[in-house]
Each structure stands twice: as C-alpha cells, then as structure tokens.
Design a protein around this motif. Structure first.
Motif, PDB file in Angstrom:
ATOM      1  N   LEU A  11      -3.900   6.432  14.663  1.00  9.37           N
ATOM      2  CA  LEU A  11      -4.497   6.019  13.589  1.00  9.37           C
ATOM      3  C   LEU A  11      -5.804   6.057  13.161  1.00  9.37           C
ATOM      4  O   LEU A  11      -5.896   6.448  12.001  1.00  9.37           O
ATOM      5  CB  LEU A  11      -4.405   4.575  13.655  1.00  9.37           C
ATOM      6  CG  LEU A  11      -5.130   3.717  12.522  1.00  9.37           C
ATOM      7  CD1 LEU A  11      -4.301   4.080  11.176  1.00  9.37           C
ATOM      8  CD2 LEU A  11      -4.868   2.010  13.238  1.00  9.37           C
ATOM      9  N   LEU A  52      -0.110   0.567  12.881  1.00  7.21           N
ATOM     10  CA  LEU A  52      -0.584   0.870  11.637  1.00  7.21           C
ATOM     11  C   LEU A  52      -0.307  -0.206  10.614  1.00  7.21           C
ATOM     12  O   LEU A  52      -0.776   0.097   9.715  1.00  7.21           O
ATOM     13  CB  LEU A  52       0.485   2.056  10.898  1.00  7.21           C
ATOM     14  CG  LEU A  52       0.009   3.214  11.847  1.00  7.21           C
ATOM     15  CD1 LEU A  52       1.265   4.344  11.879  1.00  7.21           C
ATOM     16  CD2 LEU A  52      -0.825   4.209  12.223  1.00  7.21           C
ATOM     17  N   SER A  55      -2.300  -0.829   7.985  1.00  6.81           N
ATOM     18  CA  SER A  55      -3.136  -0.084   7.701  1.00  6.81           C
ATOM     19  C   SER A  55      -3.146   0.505   6.711  1.00  6.81           C
ATOM     20  O   SER A  55      -1.887   0.707   5.873  1.00  6.81           O
ATOM     21  CB  SER A  55      -3.867   1.249   8.694  1.00  6.81           C
ATOM     22  OG  SER A  55      -2.283   1.687   8.841  1.00  6.81           O
ATOM     23  N   ALA A  57      -1.489   3.690   6.584  1.00  2.99           N
ATOM     24  CA  ALA A  57      -0.326   3.412   6.950  1.00  2.99           C
ATOM     25  C   ALA A  57       0.503   2.722   7.576  1.00  2.99           C
ATOM     26  O   ALA A  57       2.069   3.167   8.325  1.00  2.99           O
ATOM     27  CB  ALA A  57      -0.317   4.910   7.814  1.00  2.99           C
ATOM     28  N   SER A  58       0.878   1.739   7.076  1.00  6.61           N
ATOM     29  CA  SER A  58       1.741   0.740   7.342  1.00  6.61           C
ATOM     30  C   SER A  58       3.456   1.160   6.386  1.00  6.61           C
ATOM     31  O   SER A  58       2.798   1.309   5.810  1.00  6.61           O
ATOM     32  CB  SER A  58       1.092  -0.687   6.684  1.00  6.61           C
ATOM     33  OG  SER A  58       2.117  -1.495   6.570  1.00  6.61           O
TER      34      SER A  58
END
Ligand code: ZN
Length: 113
Positions: A11, A52, A55, A57-58
């Motif tokens: 992450l 993630l 975030s 990048a979820s």
C-alpha cells in the motif's frame, strides 16, 4: 501476520506510485512473488483486500505473478533454477550459491486513472 505487514508495504509503494503518476484511483496492482519469498499468494491477496479498503487502491484488481528462483554460482558464474535454493551448482558442485531471483516480492505495476 507476515502477509499483513507485506500488504501495508505494498500500500505504501502503491501510494507513492499513484502520486508520482498523478493517479486519483488505482485499478490494478501487479505483484511478482518469488518462489522462495515465503509469501503465500492467497494470504497476501486476502490481506491486501483488507489493507487497501478505503485507500486510493480500494478494490483494485490484483495481478499476482510467481517468479521462479534463480541462483548464481560464486565459483564458475553458472546460473541455474533449482527447486531448492540450497542446491549446489550443477556445473562445478560448489555449495552456497548467490540468490539472484525469487527471494522477494516486488510491486511490478501500478495502473489506474
Ligand atoms: Zn559452479
């Protein structure tokens, strides 16, 4: 758990890459996992999903690629790819080769928009 720490590291790298490339959302993360890295891909994918979430990048798609291990002999420079990282050089029989691939996990690709 080992995989959670790794997922947090991923992450962190993804965050840096996203900023560097001006991505507001990361949709795909490519990871190379070495055969001798002791990383269990399923466990890492599971940990990443949790880490993630929320975030940039979820929900990103994970592209996990397994990298076979490679060794180089310190005596004759022969490179070989055995199952076992402690296998002696098949050319000269010397023990204690240097690991040149397969020992770690690398963030290979970060894609998004
Ligand atoms: Zn050798």
């Amino acid at each position: 758990m080992h995989e959670v720490a790794l997922a947090e590291e991923v992450l962190h790298i993804v965050g840096i890459e996203a900023e560097r490339h001006g991505l507001s959302r990361v949709t795909e993360i490519g990871l190379s996992i070495g055969a001798w890295s002791c990383v269990v891909p399923e466990a890492l994918a599971f940990a990443l999903e949790a880490v993630l979430a929320g975030s940039v990048a979820s929900g990103a798609r994970l592209d996990l690629e397994s990298v076979p291990g490679r060794l180089r002999c310190g005596e004759c420079d022969n490179e070989y790819a055995p199952e076992d990282r402690y296998e002696p050089c098949p050319a000269c029989g010397r023990f204690g080769p240097q690991v040149i691939a397969g020992n770690d996990m690398i963030v290979r690709r970060v894609a998004g928009a």
